[in-house]
Design an enzyme around this catalytic site. Structure first.
Site, PDB file in Angstrom:
ATOM      1  N   TYR A  93       1.082  -1.826   0.016  1.00 23.72           N
ATOM      2  CA  TYR A  93       0.133  -0.026  -0.078  1.00 23.72           C
ATOM      3  C   TYR A  93       0.849   1.410  -0.778  1.00 23.72           C
ATOM      4  O   TYR A  93       1.861   1.154  -0.404  1.00 23.72           O
ATOM      5  CB  TYR A  93      -0.609  -0.098   0.568  1.00 23.72           C
ATOM      6  CG  TYR A  93      -1.745   1.162   0.792  1.00 23.72           C
ATOM      7  CD1 TYR A  93      -2.619   0.428  -0.132  1.00 23.72           C
ATOM      8  CD2 TYR A  93      -2.622   2.030   2.213  1.00 23.72           C
ATOM      9  CE1 TYR A  93      -4.420   1.193  -0.263  1.00 23.72           C
ATOM     10  CE2 TYR A  93      -3.675   2.718   1.604  1.00 23.72           C
ATOM     11  CZ  TYR A  93      -4.318   2.026   0.602  1.00 23.72           C
ATOM     12  OH  TYR A  93      -5.478   3.431   0.287  1.00 23.72           O
ATOM     13  N   LYS A 167      -6.253  -1.366  -0.283  1.00 21.79           N
ATOM     14  CA  LYS A 167      -6.923  -0.977   0.957  1.00 21.79           C
ATOM     15  C   LYS A 167      -7.189  -1.958   1.659  1.00 21.79           C
ATOM     16  O   LYS A 167      -7.236  -2.585   2.244  1.00 21.79           O
ATOM     17  CB  LYS A 167      -8.302  -0.650   0.649  1.00 21.79           C
ATOM     18  CG  LYS A 167      -8.267   0.339   1.684  1.00 21.79           C
ATOM     19  CD  LYS A 167      -7.558   1.618   1.510  1.00 21.79           C
ATOM     20  CE  LYS A 167      -7.750   2.775   2.597  1.00 21.79           C
ATOM     21  NZ  LYS A 167      -6.530   4.027   3.083  1.00 21.79           N
TER      22      LYS A 167
END
Length: 543
Positions: A93, A167
């Site tokens: 991420y 996510k």
């Protein structure tokens, strides 16, 4: 094994074990001759993955390698990530996901189980979601983006799908949300990014962003379809643009189970940090003056969550709002300015409070004397040495929180802040920061990484089957994070390290479940919040 055999089994990322299929399984599922003869354990496989991971030279290559594994063997992906959380999280991420988004069309390989919804085809919403969900179990969590406000890098259209995929991966890594219960969605509403519109490789709609009623109708249909198919799902809005993010959240938050991480998640992290600041400075939360540099979606969201915290400590809304100061490109926001958003109007001070309009950040600090300076602007280096020194001049222990992401957009570096304040500052950054050594003290720098918050929040909501996401639940999440920290030592971090991700997520989830039960908005019968959370946690292991 869902009755799959042979190549079909090897192509299913949820069921594929690769070289870990036993001899009996290879016979049973027609895998003889389809795999090398050696049989590995998942531990053996994870070691091989890690060694290959280390062989790549740059972060984007590492990201693409890990996401290829995600495509092939989801269990091994999560097992290995769980072993190397601190090292893998910035690759999977932020900050590396920004590079992945920008290179998405040029390096596209597979859709990675995401749903691609085109704004000009509303009739396809239901069918598309059903097709994508057909290989999954009941969908309990949807992360949706339209790619207009990606991190600090702006409008990247359909390429923002990587944000939704990443996510959800963090939800599983951090909190153990079952990957067969989640669905990444991107709404392709066009893009205003000229680079994409002129790129022959771009995979999205090549028209300028659709806005107005057509856009709103599409969002409404999407929400209604999701709730009809999955009545108890949590819809997580991610990286929507400034003009839509808050409007969408406000429209749905009181009637369905929904959450916006950019608005609420960042704010909750700052509430947690502020509680830590209050403990160190011995100044109660209700007495802190907050200056937010960057008055966009994230900046206003930070103010909103801290405002609620101040009200909980006994202030009226009117008293609390007076302690906030927002700054954008035109300077300190006052009520005489044109084109203010609704969020900015909420915190705008009367022009008459100040002798002149204040545009220079140093003069603003000297005038309003904030105890906390938060950066959400994405303007690299905006907190100059002079800015930091004036914060130290008006405070014994100034709290300085440059939380813009990725790191290259941060308003200041932790090492500079510590040096420029002679070690007085309390620092939180948006990206990871190395420890700072100054005058014999090791300063551990807390990271305002929403991964400490939203995975546990989501797990708690899923566990409770909450009807909505309330302010009380968000406050419980903030205090769940803060409870981890021992702030008695000089240089202690204000927020937990990423290495405590699993512990933090479980604490947050338990606190959120307890808050949902207390507010009587849980649909699942719960007698013991901690046990209920433990029962919901998925572990990466082969069946």
């Amino acid at each position: 094994m869902n009755n799959l055999k042979g190549q079909d089994l090897l192509r299913n990322p949820f069921l594929n074990k690769g070289t870990a299929f036993t001899e009996d399984e290879r016979i049973k599922y027609n895998l003889i001759g389809l795999l090398p003869k050696k049989i590995d354990s998942i531990e053996d496989q994870a070691k091989i993955v890690y060694e290959r991971f280390k062989s790549f030279e740059n972060s984007l290559e590492k990201h693409l390698f890990l996401m290829n594994l995600y495509d092939i063997n989801r269990t091994l992906f999560y097992y290995t990530a769980g072993k190397h959380v601190v090292e893998f999280l910035p690759i999977i991420y932020t900050p590396t996901i920004g590079d992945a988004v920008m290179n998405y069309s040029d390096k596209f390989d597979t859709p990675k189980d995401a749903v691609f919804l085109s704004v000009d085809q509303p009739k396809n919403i239901k069918e598309s979601i059903l097709q994508a969900a057909s290989e999954l179990d009941d969908i309990k969590l949807i992360v949706v983006t339209d790619g207009e406000g990606v991190l600090g890098i702006g409008d990247w259209g359909v390429q923002g799908v990587d944000i939704a995929i990443g996510k959800l991966a963090v939800y599983t890594i951090a909190a153990g949300v079952n990957p067969k219960n989640v669905l990444p969605v991107v709404i392709d509403a066009g893009t205003n990014n000229k680079t994409l519109l002129n790129n022959p490789m771009y995979l999205g709609n090549k028209f300028e962003r659709v806005t107005g009623q057509k856009y709103d109708d599409f969002i409404d249909k999407f929400v209604n379809v999701c709730l009809k198919l999955f009545p108890e799902t949590l819809i997580h809005w991610e990286d929507f643009g400034r003009g839509n993010a808050r409007r969408i959240l406000e429209k749905y938050k009181d009637t369905i189970c929904t959450f916006n991480d950019d608005i609420q998640g960042t704010g909750v992290m700052m509430v947690s940090a502020l509680n830590a600041v209050a403990r160190v400075t011995k100044i109660p939360v209700k007495n802190h003056r907050i200056l937010v540099f960057g008055a966009g979606t994230a900046g206003v969201g930070v103010c909103d969550q801290i405002l609620l915290e101040k009200i909980r400590t006994g202030l009226s809304c009117y008293e609390a709002k007076k302690q906030f100061y927002l700054v954008d490109r035109n300077g300190l926001i006052t009520d005489d300015m044109n084109d203010l958003t609704e969020g900015q109007k909420k915190y705008a001070h009367k022009k008459e409070e100040f002798k002149t309009s204040l545009k220079d950040l140093i003069k603003i600090i000297e005038e309003v004397k904030p105890t906390v300076l938060i950066g959400t602007s994405g303007v690299h280096g905006a907190f100059t040495e002079d800015v930091i020194k004036v914060m130290a001049k008006v405070n014994d222990k100034p709290a300085i929180l440059p939380i813009s992401n990725p790191t290259k957009l941060a308003e200041a570096k932790a090492s500079d802040i510590i040096e420029w304040t002679c070690g007085k500052a309390l620092v939180v950054t948006g990206g990871p920061s190395d420890p700072v050594y100054y005058n014999g003290i090791k300063y551990e720098i807390g990271q305002a990484n929403n991964a400490l918050l939203y995975p546990g929040l989501g797990l708690g909501i899923i566990t409770a089957k909450s009807k909505v996401v309330t302010d009380g639940m968000l406050s419980a999440a903030a205090h769940g994070i803060a409870s981890l920290q021992d702030l008695s030592k000089p240089g202690a971090p204000l927020l937990p390290p990423v290495s405590n991700l699993r512990i933090a997520s479980k604490l947050v989830a338990t606190a959120v479940v307890e808050a949902a039960v207390k507010e009587n908005i849980n649909r699942a019968p719960i007698s013991d919040a901690e046990k209920a959370v433990e029962a919901e946690i998925w572990e990466a292991k082969y069946n």
